[in-house]
Design a protein around this motif. Sequence first.
Motif, PDB file in Angstrom:
ATOM      1  N   VAL A  61       1.564  -1.365   0.004  1.00  0.00           N
ATOM      2  CA  VAL A  61       0.077  -0.159   0.401  1.00  0.00           C
ATOM      3  C   VAL A  61       0.845   1.158  -0.302  1.00  0.00           C
ATOM      4  O   VAL A  61       1.271   1.503   1.010  1.00  0.00           O
ATOM      5  N   SER A  62       0.901   1.787  -1.193  1.00  0.00           N
ATOM      6  CA  SER A  62       2.200   2.599  -1.150  1.00  0.00           C
ATOM      7  C   SER A  62       1.217   4.100  -1.265  1.00  0.00           C
ATOM      8  O   SER A  62       0.198   4.744  -2.261  1.00  0.00           O
ATOM      9  N   MET A  63       1.088   4.905   0.044  1.00  0.00           N
ATOM     10  CA  MET A  63       0.321   6.260  -0.009  1.00  0.00           C
ATOM     11  C   MET A  63       1.130   7.263  -0.976  1.00  0.00           C
ATOM     12  O   MET A  63       2.661   7.326  -0.787  1.00  0.00           O
ATOM     13  N   ASN A  64       0.199   8.190  -1.130  1.00  0.00           N
ATOM     14  CA  ASN A  64       0.355   9.762  -1.737  1.00  0.00           C
ATOM     15  C   ASN A  64       0.096  10.273  -0.493  1.00  0.00           C
ATOM     16  O   ASN A  64      -1.208  10.897  -0.853  1.00  0.00           O
ATOM     17  N   GLN A  65       1.392  11.260  -0.900  1.00  0.00           N
ATOM     18  CA  GLN A  65       1.117  12.442   0.243  1.00  0.00           C
ATOM     19  C   GLN A  65       0.458  13.754  -0.424  1.00  0.00           C
ATOM     20  O   GLN A  65      -0.072  14.132   0.762  1.00  0.00           O
ATOM     21  N   ALA A  66       0.240  13.725  -2.081  1.00  0.00           N
ATOM     22  CA  ALA A  66      -0.399  14.409  -1.728  1.00  0.00           C
ATOM     23  C   ALA A  66      -1.704  14.307  -1.425  1.00  0.00           C
ATOM     24  O   ALA A  66      -2.653  15.696  -1.085  1.00  0.00           O
ATOM     25  N   GLU A  67      -2.411  13.742  -1.685  1.00  0.00           N
ATOM     26  CA  GLU A  67      -3.743  12.932  -1.736  1.00  0.00           C
ATOM     27  C   GLU A  67      -3.648  13.029  -0.197  1.00  0.00           C
ATOM     28  O   GLU A  67      -5.234  13.412  -0.053  1.00  0.00           O
ATOM     29  N   LEU A  68      -3.497  12.327   0.862  1.00  0.00           N
ATOM     30  CA  LEU A  68      -2.887  12.946   2.393  1.00  0.00           C
ATOM     31  C   LEU A  68      -4.097  13.980   2.664  1.00  0.00           C
ATOM     32  O   LEU A  68      -4.145  13.854   3.458  1.00  0.00           O
ATOM     33  N   ARG A  69      -2.868  14.794   2.000  1.00  0.00           N
ATOM     34  CA  ARG A  69      -2.313  16.425   2.885  1.00  0.00           C
ATOM     35  C   ARG A  69      -3.785  17.205   1.864  1.00  0.00           C
ATOM     36  O   ARG A  69      -4.456  17.560   2.838  1.00  0.00           O
ATOM     37  N   ALA A  70      -4.427  16.666   1.085  1.00  0.00           N
ATOM     38  CA  ALA A  70      -5.567  17.248   0.514  1.00  0.00           C
ATOM     39  C   ALA A  70      -6.627  16.755   1.033  1.00  0.00           C
ATOM     40  O   ALA A  70      -8.137  17.509   1.133  1.00  0.00           O
ATOM     41  N   HIS A  71      -7.061  15.629   1.175  1.00  0.00           N
ATOM     42  CA  HIS A  71      -7.845  15.084   2.402  1.00  0.00           C
ATOM     43  C   HIS A  71      -7.577  15.020   4.070  1.00  0.00           C
ATOM     44  O   HIS A  71      -9.194  14.723   5.029  1.00  0.00           O
ATOM     45  N   HIS A  72      -6.789  16.101   4.283  1.00  0.00           N
ATOM     46  CA  HIS A  72      -5.864  15.615   6.112  1.00  0.00           C
ATOM     47  C   HIS A  72      -6.346  14.800   6.447  1.00  0.00           C
ATOM     48  O   HIS A  72      -6.959  14.888   8.031  1.00  0.00           O
ATOM     49  N   LEU A  73      -5.197  13.495   5.865  1.00  0.00           N
ATOM     50  CA  LEU A  73      -4.962  12.524   6.253  1.00  0.00           C
ATOM     51  C   LEU A  73      -3.478  11.853   7.005  1.00  0.00           C
ATOM     52  O   LEU A  73      -2.724  12.591   6.064  1.00  0.00           O
ATOM     53  N   ALA A  74      -3.022  11.452   7.442  1.00  0.00           N
ATOM     54  CA  ALA A  74      -1.797  10.882   7.576  1.00  0.00           C
ATOM     55  C   ALA A  74      -1.329   9.258   7.257  1.00  0.00           C
ATOM     56  O   ALA A  74      -3.001   8.627   7.173  1.00  0.00           O
ATOM     57  N   ALA A  75      -0.593   9.037   7.370  1.00  0.00           N
ATOM     58  CA  ALA A  75      -0.595   7.308   7.041  1.00  0.00           C
ATOM     59  C   ALA A  75      -0.775   6.225   8.176  1.00  0.00           C
ATOM     60  O   ALA A  75      -1.203   5.218   8.322  1.00  0.00           O
ATOM     61  N   ALA A  76      -0.867   7.526   9.137  1.00  0.00           N
ATOM     62  CA  ALA A  76      -1.505   6.257  10.611  1.00  0.00           C
ATOM     63  C   ALA A  76      -2.895   6.356  10.236  1.00  0.00           C
ATOM     64  O   ALA A  76      -2.999   5.406  10.957  1.00  0.00           O
ATOM     65  N   ASP A  77      -3.242   6.847   9.638  1.00  0.00           N
ATOM     66  CA  ASP A  77      -5.235   6.837   9.757  1.00  0.00           C
ATOM     67  C   ASP A  77      -5.372   5.913   8.878  1.00  0.00           C
ATOM     68  O   ASP A  77      -6.083   5.130   8.894  1.00  0.00           O
ATOM     69  N   VAL A  78      -4.841   5.236   7.547  1.00  0.00           N
ATOM     70  CA  VAL A  78      -4.727   4.129   6.542  1.00  0.00           C
ATOM     71  C   VAL A  78      -4.076   3.499   7.940  1.00  0.00           C
ATOM     72  O   VAL A  78      -5.160   2.117   7.354  1.00  0.00           O
ATOM     73  N   GLN A  79      -3.293   3.243   7.663  1.00  0.00           N
ATOM     74  CA  GLN A  79      -2.595   2.096   9.105  1.00  0.00           C
ATOM     75  C   GLN A  79      -3.732   1.899   9.500  1.00  0.00           C
ATOM     76  O   GLN A  79      -3.959   0.137   9.589  1.00  0.00           O
TER      77      GLN A  79
ATOM     78  N   ARG B  84     -14.811   8.851   7.000  1.00  0.00           N
ATOM     79  CA  ARG B  84     -16.639   9.717   6.455  1.00  0.00           C
ATOM     80  C   ARG B  84     -16.469  11.383   6.877  1.00  0.00           C
ATOM     81  O   ARG B  84     -16.605  11.990   7.906  1.00  0.00           O
ATOM     82  N   VAL B  85     -16.445  12.201   5.357  1.00  0.00           N
ATOM     83  CA  VAL B  85     -16.834  14.246   5.687  1.00  0.00           C
ATOM     84  C   VAL B  85     -17.970  13.732   5.209  1.00  0.00           C
ATOM     85  O   VAL B  85     -18.577  14.346   4.358  1.00  0.00           O
ATOM     86  N   GLY B  86     -19.422  13.920   5.966  1.00  0.00           N
ATOM     87  CA  GLY B  86     -20.642  14.155   5.588  1.00  0.00           C
ATOM     88  C   GLY B  86     -21.047  12.959   5.353  1.00  0.00           C
ATOM     89  O   GLY B  86     -21.241  12.157   5.517  1.00  0.00           O
ATOM     90  N   ASN B  87     -21.161  13.236   3.646  1.00  0.00           N
ATOM     91  CA  ASN B  87     -21.715  11.515   3.079  1.00  0.00           C
ATOM     92  C   ASN B  87     -21.039  11.281   2.339  1.00  0.00           C
ATOM     93  O   ASN B  87     -21.438  10.596   1.868  1.00  0.00           O
ATOM     94  N   ALA B  88     -19.755  11.984   1.928  1.00  0.00           N
ATOM     95  CA  ALA B  88     -18.445  11.968   0.933  1.00  0.00           C
ATOM     96  C   ALA B  88     -17.797  10.198   1.969  1.00  0.00           C
ATOM     97  O   ALA B  88     -17.448  10.842   3.279  1.00  0.00           O
ATOM     98  N   VAL B  89     -16.901   9.320   1.268  1.00  0.00           N
ATOM     99  CA  VAL B  89     -16.406   8.101   2.161  1.00  0.00           C
ATOM    100  C   VAL B  89     -14.922   8.178   1.210  1.00  0.00           C
ATOM    101  O   VAL B  89     -15.133   8.181   0.416  1.00  0.00           O
ATOM    102  N   ILE B  90     -14.039   8.446   2.297  1.00  0.00           N
ATOM    103  CA  ILE B  90     -12.612   8.172   1.586  1.00  0.00           C
ATOM    104  C   ILE B  90     -11.892   7.153   1.755  1.00  0.00           C
ATOM    105  O   ILE B  90     -12.270   6.100   2.808  1.00  0.00           O
ATOM    106  N   TYR B  91     -11.607   6.411   1.271  1.00  0.00           N
ATOM    107  CA  TYR B  91     -11.274   5.242   0.729  1.00  0.00           C
ATOM    108  C   TYR B  91      -9.714   4.364   0.407  1.00  0.00           C
ATOM    109  O   TYR B  91      -9.255   6.300   0.648  1.00  0.00           O
ATOM    110  N   VAL B  92      -9.442   3.967   0.645  1.00  0.00           N
ATOM    111  CA  VAL B  92      -8.043   3.446   0.389  1.00  0.00           C
ATOM    112  C   VAL B  92      -7.370   3.783  -0.904  1.00  0.00           C
ATOM    113  O   VAL B  92      -6.445   4.580  -1.029  1.00  0.00           O
TER     114      VAL B  92
END
Length: 400
Positions: free
Chosen positions: A188-206, A249-257
């Motif tokens: 599972v290779s993280m995309n740093q730009a997408e993580l910052r755009a969705h306000h996530l960190a690698a620890a959240d995906v883990q 989950r942000v409102g009705n939108a779900v962010i997947y891996v």
Amino acid sequence: MNAIVVTALRRPLTFVVLSILIVMLGILSILRTPTDVFPNIKIPVVAAVWTYPGLLPQEFAGRITYNFELAVTTTVQNIEHMESNSYYGRSIVDIYFQPGTPIGEAEAEVTAISQTVLLGLPPMVPAPMIMALNPSQVPVIALQITSDKQTPSDLFKLGVITVRPLLATVPGAVVAHPNGGMDSFVMVSMNQAELRAHHLAAADVQAALRKQNIVLPAGDQKIDATDWMVQTNAAPQSMEDIANIPVKRVGNAVIYVRDVADVYRGGHPQTNLVLVKGRQAVEVITQKGGTASTLDVVAATKALLPRLRRILPPDVHVSILEDASVMVKDQIKDVVQEMITAAFLTGIVVLLFLGSWRSTVIIATSIPLAILCALIGLALVLSGLFTQFLWPAMPHGASL
């Protein structure tokens, strides 16, 4: 010496019976004694292999190796000396014991103290691999696994799952981990730009992967006459399932891996390579145990090859790369040839100088009998009967 000669002349039948007994016991010793070039060397050594990926050698030596050595010297008995080497993410500690120390007891003591040391080490340090080392444990046969269709990862998997477990059933064989090929993992290779755009960190995906990749026992449910087995399996079955694991989950939108990472089949960086005619292959090395015979281990391994070829895919080929039994057979052949030559020349010399057929026959039969006596004594020493007879009350820690 004269008394022996006189006794032999007076009681010839007794010495004939003794000669027949020596021949029978000698042949039995030849059949039962392990055949090899070098004898079994017994040096009590226990190795502890620590792994902690990513830790620098100097940190490994100070935080893990030093604490382990201190605990071992405090608790374990009969230590002669220790040697340790710390590498990047790994440390090997060799513990040498006093001659005559039971290796099983020493290994148990080192294993016990290594579990206690874990409490004072950095978090998430795995338990070490404890194993007894034997200088007589040397490679005797190597097999190469090749294919024109399989990938290096598939060949490595076949070597670990299919070839190695079957070869481990050979008596006296110690099968090492396969060389070459590549291990296979789901990466599972993280995309740093997408993580910052969705306000996530690698620890959240883990954390999301850990929470949604579990298997728990659910027991059973008896309904009428049927007892149903209940299964709660949340482990993903494919890479697509891993990519569809929700992270936030942000409102009705779900962010997947799949929105913040790429899921693909990969593995660790390849650190060893086996090439056969320019194509990657896998090598499986079989070692013999300390008391095993090279000829027996190699013969049993070769006997398994037809069965191994039947269970492997048709495009996978298994062949012998190295065979140490050839050298052992050549050495035995040379020794037997020298023995026959020595007996023949001795008989010829006696016949030419003494001119007596009787003396020639005596000399020609006494030399093989003397060699058979030596083999009988060697078999007794290897079996331990000779040692127990001479030293029945040997103190603990003593050695010959």
